[in-house]
Design an enzyme around this catalytic site. Structure first.
Site, PDB file in Angstrom:
ATOM      1  CD  GLU A  27       0.160  -7.016   4.656  1.00  0.00           C
ATOM      2  OE1 GLU A  27       0.098  -5.826   5.154  1.00  0.00           O
ATOM      3  OE2 GLU A  27       0.294  -7.298   3.450  1.00  0.00           O
ATOM      4  CD  GLU A 173      -2.854   0.185   0.418  1.00  0.00           C
ATOM      5  OE1 GLU A 173      -1.836  -0.157  -0.319  1.00  0.00           O
ATOM      6  OE2 GLU A 173      -2.675   0.826   1.405  1.00  0.00           O
ATOM      7  CD  GLU A 307      -2.975  -0.964   5.120  1.00  0.00           C
ATOM      8  OE1 GLU A 307      -2.083  -0.420   4.967  1.00  0.00           O
ATOM      9  OE2 GLU A 307      -3.535  -2.037   4.570  1.00  0.00           O
TER      10      GLU A 307
HETATM   11  O1  AHR Z   1       1.218  -1.886   5.942  1.00  0.00           O
HETATM   12  C1  AHR Z   1       1.797  -2.148   4.845  1.00  0.00           C
HETATM   13  C2  AHR Z   1       1.245  -2.160   3.561  1.00  0.00           C
HETATM   14  O2  AHR Z   1       0.864  -1.028   3.393  1.00  0.00           O
HETATM   15  C3  AHR Z   1      -0.127  -2.731   3.524  1.00  0.00           C
HETATM   16  O3  AHR Z   1       0.285  -4.082   3.153  1.00  0.00           O
HETATM   17  C4  AHR Z   1      -0.777  -2.103   2.447  1.00  0.00           C
HETATM   18  O4  AHR Z   1      -2.128  -2.419   2.363  1.00  0.00           O
HETATM   19  C5  AHR Z   1      -0.214  -0.720   2.364  1.00  0.00           C
HETATM   20  O5  AHR Z   1       0.115  -0.205   1.273  1.00  0.00           O
END
Ligand code: AHR
Length: 520
Positions: A27, A173, A307
């Site tokens: 990210e 999310e 994730e």
């Molecule tokens: O991985 C860190 C954050 O955690 C991401 O940006 C988000 O999708 C999640 O809440």
């Protein structure tokens, strides 16, 4: 020492293991991209500015697919900012992480990085501040061969061939109050359907994942997936799950970064998240299949666990919200210990044992930001403790997952009942005759005398590899100065007798034992 037994039979299979189970996540946040994978001027940077030490470690990690560019970042991202000549790219405020984004890495550079690593890209579209129109333009830019404004634009940027990105996430999310332009399940379900339709019109060969709940404890958990799939069922192939494991017993204690040992779970309770991950998966499968039933559809929506990781120490204050809009601040730089590595290893067995429905999973993230790899700007790159079980599973997790039959004593968990000390998954590769057994001994003080019966796997077995990850101090970590403090060592004394194996596993250890059918 206590005794335990593991039996598998080639006739009792769970499913072929999808290699995308060993995915990761990059990210634009903190130092994942900038000074993580990308650092022009670093002694190991290549001609594009990518750190070759990180490329080498990512290759060793064995990651198969990588999610990009977020995360929460995705919900405020303008993909157009990150293409074309780097000198012309705008600098922007990143509202997700209160940082400044320089856009020096974007779609094309990340594709170059993926190719260098040999990893499949998984891209996402912004369904926060943007929507279907930009999403269709983005995929046209990426995947259309040429002859249109946007595909010609890509060619002018130096990429004659389409990127052919096959896996796309419909936002990130979208149920979370922290998300830029959060949506209700109704709103998101509609936009996911309409965006997905457009993306598949541009490129019918792609696969799409809709956002599921961002955590098991979200108030809309379950009903969110139900509503989203009621709308988007026909167009999506996957529903996502996210989970971050915590050692804190309450969210409030985590939010304060409490140092009070009373706020922390015992190791046994911490490792019980191996089981709750399985329940999470089973519940989402049930919701997805209930929607299928109401629609009288034989289609099965698969799960993308895109994730997951341990994240609880660096989850408050400046770890989340830096002051002064810095570029590449130190965010979420969780330092993992030996205990975390046991949990990661155990959760990997859960993912493998759900290979019939979990087809994709991404350890979040890859570098520096809750990552298995750490770097210092201008300095070293090293493996965190959690690197090791992931790398072993990715290396040896090939073939068909067999259903393990376990016999072991256990310990009591207040909500889950008795939990077996023995946690395991077994993957059999019929092509090579190789069978990998991944085993966690969850007993904290006693060694396990384990008998493994690889029933009906045919032929006598020969030992290919036996390794254990164990540290007498569960709080031990790897640092730049001591990068191999927690690292796998040879597991000695494994006895092979026909189709049976016997091994003594250290207390609190993650082990991999690989055998091959001896050829006549
Ligand atoms: O991985 C860190 C954050 O955690 C991401 O940006 C988000 O999708 C999640 O809440």
């Amino acid at each position: 020492m206590f005794q335990a037994q593991l039996t598998v039979d080639r006739d009792f299979t769970i499913a072929p293991l999808d290699r995308r189970l060993f995915g990761v996540f990059v990210e634009h946040m903190g130092r994942c991209v900038y000074t993580g994978i990308y650092e022009p001027g670093h002694p190991r940077a290549d001609e594009q500015g990518f750190r070759q030490d990180v490329i080498e470690l990512t290759t060793e990690l064995g990651a198969t697919i990588v999610r990009y560019p977020g995360g929460n970042f995705m919900s405020g991202y303008n993909w157009e900012d990150g293409v074309g000549p780097q000198a012309d790219r705008p600098t922007r405020l990143d509202l997700a992480w209160f940082s400044t984004e320089t856009n020096q890495v974007g779609t094309n550079e990340f594709m170059d990085w993926s190719r260098k690593v040999g990893i499949e890209p998984m891209y996402g579209v912004n369904l926060g501040t943007r929507g279907p129109d930009e999403a269709r333009h983005y995929i046209e830019y990426c995947n259309h061969p040429g002859g249109t404004k946007l595909s010609d634009w890509r060619q002018q940027h130096g990429y004659a061939e389409p990127h052919n990105i096959k896996f796309w996430c419909l936002g990130n999310e979208m149920d979370g109050p922290w998300q830029i332009c959060r949506k209700t399940a109704e709103e998101y379900g509609r936009i996911a359907l309409e965006t997905g339709k457009l993306l598949k019109m541009v490129d019918p060969t792609i696969e799409l994942a809709a956002c599921g709940s961002s955590a098991h404890d979200m108030p809309t958990y379950g009903s969110w997936e139900n509503t989203v799939l009621e709308h988007a069922f026909d167009v999506v192939d996957y529903i996502s799950l996210h989970t971050y494991f915590s050692k804190y017993s309450t969210l409030a204690a985590m939010g304060q970064g409490s140092q009070n040992p009373d706020d922390l779970l015992s190791t046994g309770d911490y490792l019980a998240q191996i089981e709750t991950t399985g329940h999470f998966i089973d519940e989402i499968v049930a919701v997805a299949d209930a929607v299928a039933a109401r629609k009288h559809s034989p289609k099965r929506v698969m799960l993308s666990f895109d994730e997951w990781n341990v994240w609880y120490r660096a989850r408050h204050g400046e770890h989340l919200k830096p002051a002064g809009w810095p570029v590449a601040p130190r965010l979420l730089e969780e330092v993992y210990n030996a205990e975390d590595a046991l949990l990661i290893g155990g959760v990997l067995t859960t993912l493998m044992n759900h290979a019939d429905r979990v087809k994709v999973a991404c350890l979040a993230q890859l570098v520096n930001v809750i990552g298995p790899i750490m770097t210092e700007p201008g300095g070293a790159a090293w493996r965190q403790t959690i690197f090791h079980p992931f790398a072993q599973a990715a290396k040896w997790g090939r073939g068909t997952v067999l259903r393990p039959l376990l016999s072991s004593p256990g310990y009591a968990h207040a909500k889950l009942g008795e939990l077996s000390y023995l946690v395991a998954s077994v993957v059999d590769d019929a092509e090579t005759g190789t069978t990998a057994v991944f085993v966690l001994n969850r007993h904290l003080t006693e060694a396990m005398d384990l008998r493994i019966n690889l029933r009906s796997l045919g032929h006598e077995r020969e030992l290919i590899e036996a390794q254990q990850l164990h540290h007498a101090d569960l709080s031990a970590t790897n640092t730049a100065d001591h990068p191999d403090e927690v690292a796998p060592r040879a597991l000695t004394g494994v006895v092979v007798d026909g189709e049976s194996l016997r091994a003594t596993l250290q207390p609190a250890s993650w082990n991999v034992i690989v055998t091959r059918a001896r050829r006549a």
